[in-house]
Design an enzyme around this catalytic site. Structure first.
Site, PDB file in Angstrom:
ATOM      1  N   CYS A  20       0.862  -1.178   0.000  1.00  0.00           N
ATOM      2  CA  CYS A  20       0.000   0.000   0.000  1.00  0.00           C
ATOM      3  C   CYS A  20       0.898   1.226   0.000  1.00  0.00           C
ATOM      4  CB  CYS A  20      -0.927   0.036   1.214  1.00  0.00           C
ATOM      5  SG  CYS A  20      -1.932   1.558   1.274  1.00  0.00           S
ATOM      6  N   MET A  79      -4.707   4.861  -5.475  1.00  0.00           N
ATOM      7  CA  MET A  79      -3.796   4.097  -4.643  1.00  0.00           C
ATOM      8  C   MET A  79      -2.377   4.595  -4.880  1.00  0.00           C
ATOM      9  SD  MET A  79      -6.278   2.371  -6.404  1.00  0.00           S
ATOM     10  CE  MET A  79      -5.660   1.118  -7.512  1.00  0.00           C
TER      11      MET A  79
END
Length: 395
Positions: A106, A316
């Site tokens: 992430c 993201m």
């Protein structure tokens, strides 16, 4: 009521926002003994902490926020490598399934990992003295990559407040710069098929031009126009359409197969976090999800990306690395949507606004590769203390 009352198991944890994501952060040494190693016990603990699986899709009985951006867990430890400060392990928790995906990183939470490392005492006091920026070297254990995070500090403590604004986050905070070092997969080209543009055949849908890239996170780029989209879509335009979600998931699954990430199409269901699928278009005017106008002349291109089966509310961080990397290589769909040519820095429009990212690409004997990708994020502690789960969660 008679009988023995069994208290819940409490585990030290910190709830943090990083970029446009948030998750529950743990120090490895604070986990229960049987969850300190990868395996069923660890997954069971994290699922219960987040509140999954939840057939209602709300994660009411856990810390998750019922979106891919808020159903995340992080485990940090003192690095086993001499040239890194901490090791960072990321778990993307499925919302309605009993599944934790460990296949990717992430990028948004990476900024928070740098801050968490300082908060948690993993960075030496000597490194915190006589400076206002601390460089934290992170080993990303999921993808075996180096991340460098520059965290602002004041009087030896992390500076969390500031005037840096990030589209997709309501309030300003202190700016944290994140470098993704050599983000392409492996030692060869970051294009797994060797092509900048592939012909991707998808049953039911036909063939699409696609750029398949392994940088930051494996990503499949498709032209918005080929899908019948403008590229300026917001979340509800995609997420309220079962037909759209089905089409995009089919593209993701067959793209994963072509990229060599899976051996059989059935495996895509158990690999939800990667690859991502995104669609791109040339710049155009639109209103972001907050009502803020995004002018065509202020962006190089538009990008919309899917995450865990839904259109992401912003972008993201790892997909932003893929966007920057693809844009830096002349001839990819991303580069062409941005106008072509050599592009080391781009600004792209996403559902919540815009984001500026940079990448340095070069063509080698093994093919194109990226030396480094850079972006700015922010991070903040939301709550710290302990999370509670029933004792029988990890047997």
């Amino acid at each position: 009521m008679k009988g023995h009352v069994q208290k819940q198991l409490k585990v030290a944890a910190t709830y943090m926002r990083g970029g446009t994501s948030k998750g529950v952060f743990f120090r490895l040494e604070d986990l229960p003994e049987n969850a300190k190693q990868a395996g069923q016990a660890r997954d069971a603990l994290l699922l219960r902490v987040i509140g999954s699986p939840d057939p209602y899709g709300k994660q009411i009985d856990g810390m998750g926020g019922a979106t891919s951006s808020t159903s995340k867990t992080v485990i940090v430890s003192k690095s086993s490598r001499d040239d890194h400060d901490v090791d960072y392990l990321f778990g993307q928790v499925a919302i309605d399934k009993p599944f934790v995906d460990w296949s990717g990183n992430c990028g948004n939470l990476t900024a928070a990992v740098g801050a968490f490392a300082i908060h948690s005492g993993y960075i030496s006091q000597q490194k915190l003295e006589n400076t206002d920026i601390v460089t934290v070297r992170i080993w990303q254990a999921n993808i075996k990559k180096t991340l460098v995070v520059r965290v602002p500090i004041c009087n030896g403590e992390v500076l969390e407040t500031g005037d840096f604004e990030l589209d997709g986050v309501s309030f300003p905070a202190a700016e944290i710069e994140v470098d993704f070092i050599a983000p392409a997969e492996g030692d060869g080209s970051m294009f797994p098929t060797g092509n900048l543009i592939d012909d991707l055949w998808v049953p039911e849908l036909g063939s699409f031009n696609a750029t398949l890239i392994n940088a930051g996170i494996p990503t499949i780029f498709i032209e918005a126009q080929a899908l019948g989209y403008s590229g300026a879509e917001l979340q509800d335009d995609i997420n309220n359409s079962e037909e759209a979600l089905h089409r995009l998931e089919l593209i993701r699954a067959y793209g994963a197969l072509k990229m060599g990430l899976i051996n059989d199409i059935s495996e895509a269901k158990s690999r939800q976090h990667t690859p991502k699928v995104a669609f791109v278009s040339k710049p155009k005017h639109y209103l972001s999800s907050s009502g803020k106008p995004v002018e065509a002349e202020n962006v190089d291109l538009l990008v919309r990306a899917m995450s865990m089966g839904k259109l992401h509310h912003a972008m993201m961080g790892t997909a932003a690395v893929a966007i920057a990397s693809a844009a830096a290589v002349p001839g990819t769909l991303v580069n062409l949507a941005a106008g072509g040519g050599q592009r080391n820095v781009i600004t792209f429009g996403h559902p919540s606004g815009t984001l500026k990212v940079g990448a340095k690409a070069r063509n080698t004997k093994q093919g194109w590769t990226v030396e480094q990708a850079t972006m700015s994020r922010s991070a903040r502690i939301l709550m710290e203390g302990a999370v509670s789960v029933p004792f029988d969660t990890i047997k």
